[in-house]
Write a protein that holds these residues in place. Structure first.
Motif, mmCIF file in Angstrom:
data_model
loop_
_atom_site.group_PDB
_atom_site.id
_atom_site.type_symbol
_atom_site.label_atom_id
_atom_site.label_comp_id
_atom_site.label_asym_id
_atom_site.label_seq_id
_atom_site.Cartn_x
_atom_site.Cartn_y
_atom_site.Cartn_z
ATOM 1 N N ILE A 26 -16.764 22.678 2.352
ATOM 2 C CA ILE A 26 -16.289 21.497 3.082
ATOM 3 C C ILE A 26 -15.669 20.486 2.114
ATOM 4 O O ILE A 26 -14.563 19.988 2.342
ATOM 5 C CB ILE A 26 -17.442 20.853 3.888
ATOM 6 N N ILE A 27 -16.377 20.188 1.034
ATOM 7 C CA ILE A 27 -15.880 19.197 0.068
ATOM 8 C C ILE A 27 -14.622 19.691 -0.632
ATOM 9 O O ILE A 27 -13.669 18.928 -0.813
ATOM 10 C CB ILE A 27 -16.972 18.833 -0.962
ATOM 11 N N SER A 28 -14.581 20.955 -1.012
ATOM 12 C CA SER A 28 -13.388 21.464 -1.706
ATOM 13 C C SER A 28 -12.168 21.432 -0.794
ATOM 14 O O SER A 28 -11.071 21.078 -1.238
ATOM 15 C CB SER A 28 -13.626 22.865 -2.265
ATOM 16 N N GLU A 29 -12.335 21.784 0.478
ATOM 17 C CA GLU A 29 -11.207 21.711 1.410
ATOM 18 C C GLU A 29 -10.752 20.270 1.586
ATOM 19 O O GLU A 29 -9.556 19.986 1.644
ATOM 20 C CB GLU A 29 -11.576 22.339 2.755
ATOM 21 N N PHE A 30 -11.693 19.362 1.649
ATOM 22 C CA PHE A 30 -11.375 17.946 1.795
ATOM 23 C C PHE A 30 -10.610 17.426 0.573
ATOM 24 O O PHE A 30 -9.670 16.644 0.695
ATOM 25 C CB PHE A 30 -12.671 17.151 2.000
ATOM 26 N N LEU A 31 -11.005 17.878 -0.620
ATOM 27 C CA LEU A 31 -10.380 17.395 -1.855
ATOM 28 C C LEU A 31 -9.077 18.115 -2.201
ATOM 29 O O LEU A 31 -8.412 17.743 -3.166
ATOM 30 C CB LEU A 31 -11.360 17.493 -3.026
#
Length: 130
Positions: free
Chosen positions: A44-49
């Motif tokens: 989730i965080i990697s896709e967001f970043l």
């Protein structure tokens, strides 16, 4: 393992930079470890970043006196993702609050963001006020 968490990203103005505060809490008290929680949060965080202007910060909760353990877990998660998501940078900042609590905080950002150094400076300045 029937482990459920809530993950929230809340928009927050930090100086001149718009960031997102990360909150991650189990929906119910559990002592079960499920590696898929790590994998899900990292995804989730990697896709967001992937959007290079997005920035995420977090401060490890001190309420139950497990903040150092949380920080170590997040450090481990970050170390495991660096090969897959090498575009994510992280800056840790440990500081004392006005109430003399030691707080572990971190900021996650896309290394391709040309304002990375400015973002880190804003983070240090704003988080030091707490």
């Amino acid at each position: 393992f029937n482990v459920e968490y809530s993950l929230t990203l809340t928009s927050y103005q930090m100086g001149e930079v718009r960031v997102f505060s990360l909150s991650l809490y189990p929906d119910k008290e559990t002592n079960v470890f499920d590696y898929r929680v790590k994998n899900t949060v990292v995804r989730i965080i990697s896709e967001f970043l992937r959007t290079d202007t997005n920035v995420v910060f977090y401060v490890c909760d001190i309420e139950d006196e497990k903040e150092d353990k949380r920080h170590k877990v997040f450090e481990y998660w970050y170390s495991k993702q660096t090969e897959l998501h090498e575009f994510i940078g992280k800056f840790n900042y440990v500081f004392k609050s006005r109430n003399n609590y030691t707080l572990n905080s971190s900021i996650l950002y896309n290394k391709d963001n040309y304002l990375s150094n400015f973002i880190i400076q804003q983070f240090k300045q704003e988080i030091g006020i707490l």
